[in-house]
Design an enzyme around this catalytic site. Structure first.
Site, PDB file in Angstrom:
ATOM      1  N   HIS A  37      39.984  31.630  42.700  1.00 46.07           N
ATOM      2  CA  HIS A  37      40.284  32.979  42.213  1.00 46.07           C
ATOM      3  C   HIS A  37      39.037  33.610  41.586  1.00 46.07           C
ATOM      4  O   HIS A  37      38.675  34.754  41.906  1.00 46.07           O
ATOM      5  CB  HIS A  37      41.424  32.889  41.192  1.00 46.07           C
ATOM      6  CG  HIS A  37      41.829  34.185  40.573  1.00 46.07           C
ATOM      7  ND1 HIS A  37      43.057  34.774  40.813  1.00 46.07           N
ATOM      8  CD2 HIS A  37      41.189  35.022  39.704  1.00 46.07           C
ATOM      9  CE1 HIS A  37      43.143  35.903  40.124  1.00 46.07           C
ATOM     10  NE2 HIS A  37      42.007  36.074  39.438  1.00 46.07           N
ATOM     11  N   GLU A  38      38.367  32.869  40.706  1.00 46.54           N
ATOM     12  CA  GLU A  38      37.219  33.438  39.997  1.00 46.54           C
ATOM     13  C   GLU A  38      36.023  33.634  40.925  1.00 46.54           C
ATOM     14  O   GLU A  38      35.310  34.642  40.825  1.00 46.54           O
ATOM     15  CB  GLU A  38      36.846  32.557  38.802  1.00 46.54           C
ATOM     16  CG  GLU A  38      37.958  32.371  37.773  1.00 46.54           C
ATOM     17  CD  GLU A  38      38.529  33.678  37.236  1.00 46.54           C
ATOM     18  OE1 GLU A  38      37.856  34.717  37.302  1.00 46.54           O
ATOM     19  OE2 GLU A  38      39.680  33.665  36.752  1.00 46.54           O
TER      20      GLU A  38
ATOM     21  N   HIS B  46      42.076  41.921  41.628  1.00 42.88           N
ATOM     22  CA  HIS B  46      43.436  41.395  41.531  1.00 42.88           C
ATOM     23  C   HIS B  46      44.360  42.125  42.499  1.00 42.88           C
ATOM     24  O   HIS B  46      44.193  43.319  42.767  1.00 42.88           O
ATOM     25  CB  HIS B  46      43.973  41.539  40.104  1.00 42.88           C
ATOM     26  CG  HIS B  46      43.359  40.575  39.142  1.00 42.88           C
ATOM     27  ND1 HIS B  46      43.205  40.848  37.803  1.00 42.88           N
ATOM     28  CD2 HIS B  46      42.860  39.322  39.325  1.00 42.88           C
ATOM     29  CE1 HIS B  46      42.645  39.813  37.208  1.00 42.88           C
ATOM     30  NE2 HIS B  46      42.425  38.879  38.106  1.00 42.88           N
TER      31      HIS B  46
END
Length: 478
Positions: free
Chosen positions: A329-330, A339
């Site tokens: 995700h990061e 997002h």
């Protein structure tokens, strides 16, 4: 002719079920214990390698037989992969262990088109697989021999806490343009991009795992193996360039304020890491509990930038799948992905870029993520991820087993005739700065600005720094 080795794991006739057990992954309700028995079918006279390129396992899950096909993840490590730790007096100790015959695999379940698997076969089978839409965890039982394994659904692991877990990135993505289907991107292997990452483990992690560098190393390897699988259909190839363990003390102020830690880590990375390690992106893996519900934070669209191409992630779960998907995700933020909003969708219960991390995390990117990532790549043209990783450090450092070497090795001591290096001590000879490397000439570093690798895609040739024998990959033109 190369023959594929087929390995079949047969189960004892009576696997049993249990209602509750404490495993490495946590407290588990409702699990099965299986008893693998390895049967090898080799050609006559063939020597079995330690870890085969291709393997097949027969398992029983919920009483039903399944066949698990595995293939070694050969691109998991960069060819100049290195490991760094620090002695009690603060000396930096770096080795280049051989990782060609590693034990990390991707795979699928036979006759299940939607199945996936990420497995470590280092000491028994450890990892996860998706079967008929359900995510299962498999791991060896530590209190018995390596043939006893537990298999259980991810949903049957008790929650470690009830608080929701969030990404610390607050910048939202807004667009008036309709989201196109990801298939309309017509992605193909010609679009392939390559991201070499370094994982830095803070001193809190070193303490959390009782100073066991092998355990930390295996955990990081398992998580990067999962990351690599998630990016496969995005045509982004992830490889691990190195691990650095702050075994003596933290080299930055790691603090509960995630943005402050991210800023400090970026400053350290810019001034320290590129001088000694070619890579595109660095992550700090920390044991600290960030303020609020945050478990990770990153700079959006910062890939290839020498300072902010960084991210920090909290080691927030015993289950490496959950932490690995937070790492994914990061890193995706670094690749220009924001997002997901309500209009985004994927084939999982939740998507990787959901701002709230689900207890049943997804390994799938949404249609929005595909569009945002490739819009960023095509418009911003980050240069460092165009080049397929090449070997930039030709030194082959001897290691003893899996232990990190405790003595500083300055050069490759494989040849007695090496004019730059003493063969008996692996130390540079007097007056020598280097023994090998693309920026090493007659035992001396080449001058700053000397072209060491010609770019095939633009005029940004890689040049020597004047301070190292390595030819650093160009990260200044993102």
């Amino acid at each position: 002719m190369i023959q594929v080795l087929l390995v079949t794991i047969c189960l004892a006739a009576f696997p049993y079920q249990g209602s509750s057990i404490i495993l490495e992954s946590g407290n588990v309700n409702d699990y099965e214990v299986i008893y693998p028995r390895k049967v090898t079918a080799l050609p006559k006279g063939a020597v079995q390698p330690k870890y085969e390129d291709t393997m097949q396992y027969e398992l029983k899950v919920n009483g039903q037989p399944v066949v698990l096909h595995l293939e070694k993840n050969k691109g998991l490590f960069s060819k100049d992969y290195s490991e760094t730790h620090y002695s009690p007096d603060g000396r930096k100790i770096t080795t280049n262990p051989s990782v060609e015959d590693h034990c990390y695999y991707h795979g699928r379940i036979e006759n299940d088109a939607d199945s996936t698997a990420s497995i470590s076969a280092c000491n028994g089978l450890k990892g996860h697989f998706k079967l008929q839409g359900e995510m299962y965890i498999i791991e060896p039982l530590e209190l018995s021999d390596s043939e006893d394994h537990a298999v259980f659904k991810l949903e049957n692991v008790e929650k470690e806490d009830e608080a929701p877990k969030m990404c610390g990135v607050t910048q939202n993505w807004e667009s008036n343009e309709p989201i196109k289907k990801a298939s309309h991107l017509n992605l193909n292997p010609e679009h392939q991009r390559y991201v070499e990452i370094v994982i830095v483990v803070d001193h809190g992690m070193f303490t959390k795992y009782n100073g066991d560098s092998d355990k930390i190393r295996q955990r990081v390897h398992q998580m990067v193996n999962i990351m690599k699988e998630s990016y496969r259909y995005m045509y982004i190839d992830i490889s691990l360039a190195g691990i650095e363990i702050w075994s003596n003390k933290d080299l930055i102020n790691v603090q509960p304020a995630a943005p402050n830690t991210l800023k400090s880590f970026g400053e350290w990375r810019e001034t320290d890491l590129p001088k000694r390690k070619s890579h595109d992106n660095a992550q700090l893996l920390t044991s600290i509990d960030f303020n609020g519900q945050t478990i990770g934070i990153a700079n959006i669209g910062a890939i290839c930038d020498p300072k902010p191409s960084t991210r920090v992630v909290q080691d927030h779960s015993k289950i490496n799948l959950r932490v690995a998907l937070t790492m994914t995700h990061e890193l995706s933020h670094n690749l220009g992905i924001h997002h997901d909003t309500g209009s985004c969708s994927c084939s999982g219960y939740s998507c990787i870029m959901s701002p709230v991390i689900s207890d049943e995390p997804s390994k799938y990117f949404s249609d929005c993520s595909y569009i945002q990532c490739w819009n960023f790549i095509m418009n911003q043209k980050p240069q460092c991820i165009l080049k397929k990783p090449l070997r930039t450090d030709t030194v082959s450092t001897p290691v003893s087993g899996n232990e990190l070497l405790e003595a500083r090795i300055e050069c490759d001591c494989g040849s007695i005739e090496n004019p730059c290096c003493y063969a008996t001590t692996c130390k540079l000879r007097p007056g020598s700065q280097c023994a090998e490397g693309m920026c090493c000439d007659q035992c001396r570093f080449m001058k700053k600005g000397t072209v060491c690798r010609v770019s095939l895609v633009n005029k940004n040739d890689d040049t020597c720094t004047g301070q190292s024998a390595d030819c650093p990959r160009n990260v200044l033109y993102g």
